[in-house]
Design a protein around this motif. Structure first.
Motif, PDB file in Angstrom:
ATOM      1  N   GLY A 108       0.799  -1.221   0.000  1.00 26.69           N
ATOM      2  CA  GLY A 108       0.000   0.000   0.000  1.00 26.69           C
ATOM      3  C   GLY A 108       0.831   1.270   0.000  1.00 26.69           C
ATOM      4  O   GLY A 108       0.332   2.349   0.285  1.00 26.69           O
ATOM      5  N   VAL A 109       2.109   1.148  -0.368  1.00 25.62           N
ATOM      6  CA  VAL A 109       3.031   2.281  -0.380  1.00 25.62           C
ATOM      7  C   VAL A 109       3.210   2.759  -1.824  1.00 25.62           C
ATOM      8  O   VAL A 109       3.288   1.946  -2.748  1.00 25.62           O
ATOM      9  CB  VAL A 109       4.398   1.865   0.220  1.00 25.62           C
ATOM     10  N   ASP A 110       3.290   4.078  -2.020  1.00 27.56           N
ATOM     11  CA  ASP A 110       3.524   4.621  -3.359  1.00 27.56           C
ATOM     12  C   ASP A 110       4.797   4.031  -3.940  1.00 27.56           C
ATOM     13  O   ASP A 110       5.787   3.817  -3.231  1.00 27.56           O
ATOM     14  CB  ASP A 110       3.653   6.145  -3.314  1.00 27.56           C
ATOM     15  N   PHE A 111       4.790   3.778  -5.248  1.00 30.41           N
ATOM     16  CA  PHE A 111       5.964   3.232  -5.914  1.00 30.41           C
ATOM     17  C   PHE A 111       7.124   4.216  -5.871  1.00 30.41           C
ATOM     18  O   PHE A 111       6.939   5.423  -6.004  1.00 30.41           O
ATOM     19  CB  PHE A 111       5.665   2.923  -7.386  1.00 30.41           C
ATOM     20  N   ALA A 112       8.321   3.675  -5.728  1.00 25.48           N
ATOM     21  CA  ALA A 112       9.527   4.493  -5.834  1.00 25.48           C
ATOM     22  C   ALA A 112       9.696   4.902  -7.291  1.00 25.48           C
ATOM     23  O   ALA A 112       9.177   4.251  -8.204  1.00 25.48           O
ATOM     24  CB  ALA A 112      10.749   3.689  -5.378  1.00 25.48           C
ATOM     25  N   ASN A 113      10.421   5.974  -7.517  1.00 24.76           N
ATOM     26  CA  ASN A 113      10.714   6.412  -8.884  1.00 24.76           C
ATOM     27  C   ASN A 113      11.366   5.264  -9.654  1.00 24.76           C
ATOM     28  O   ASN A 113      12.305   4.640  -9.167  1.00 24.76           O
ATOM     29  CB  ASN A 113      11.636   7.617  -8.884  1.00 24.76           C
ATOM     30  N   GLY A 114      10.860   4.979 -10.850  1.00 27.38           N
ATOM     31  CA  GLY A 114      11.426   3.934 -11.692  1.00 27.38           C
ATOM     32  C   GLY A 114      10.934   2.531 -11.400  1.00 27.38           C
ATOM     33  O   GLY A 114      11.351   1.580 -12.060  1.00 27.38           O
TER      34      GLY A 114
END
Length: 185
Positions: A108-114
């Motif tokens: 449920g955590v926002d994706f890291a860049n890339g």
């Protein structure tokens, strides 16, 4: 409307999908049309679950159009999509115009860049309790990292390893071949 709008209650399906004439008392002549409608709906679902969907949109706002036609987000709704561009921040996903919703990893955590690279196939599942699309792509990245680390740690020759032991040939630039002693040496 399509397969994804069909009800679990069989009687509710009499009018759930206007492309399939399944009303009680329908003419026997409509039976073949009903079968063709079920076949078309099944094909649409197969495409949606088989990776035929490619994201569109701009920036980190991803959008997809399904063959089935999602009209309502419900728990368990799942699609296989192909990413068209890399995310540079938190992502949203809009399926068939149902509105942009947060798209996050399995925790449920926002994706890291890339974390959403182009050409990657990703399963997305609607999590109604968190009002978000969920994809467990980080486990794929973790596996990829662990596999690459394991391959890097392997010896490059089978000498003295004993039977059934892994070793590698090649290099990091051109790629490695995994070998097992006693089978392909």
């Amino acid at each position: 409307m399509g397969v994804l709008s069909w009800a679990l209650d069989r009687f509710a399906n009499a009018t759930a999908d206007p492309t399939i004439p399944a009303q009680d008392g329908a003419s026997a002549r409509s039976f073949m049309d009903l079968l063709r409608g079920v076949m078309a709906g099944s094909r649409a679902l197969a495409d949606d679950q088989g990776g035929a969907i490619v994201t569109a949109g701009t920036g980190n706002a991803y959008a997809v159009s399904t063959a089935s036609g999602v009209t309502q987000l419900r728990a368990g709704l799942s699609l296989l999509i192909q990413i068209d561009r890399t995310n540079t921040d938190a992502a949203t996903l809009n399926v068939d115009g149902t509105g942009p919703k947060p798209w996050r990893d399995g925790d449920g955590v926002d994706f890291a860049n890339g974390a959403l690279p182009p050409k990657r196939f990703v399963r997305v599942t609607w999590d109604a309790s968190r009002n978000t699309w969920i994809s467990d792509v980080l486990s794929l990245l973790a596996f990829d990292f662990a596999f690459r680390a394991w391959m890097a740690s392997l010896p490059t020759a089978p000498d003295g390893l004993g039977p059934g032991k892994p070793w590698k040939q090649g290099d990091a630039v051109s790629g490695y071949a995994l070998n097992i002693t006693g089978t392909n040496t």
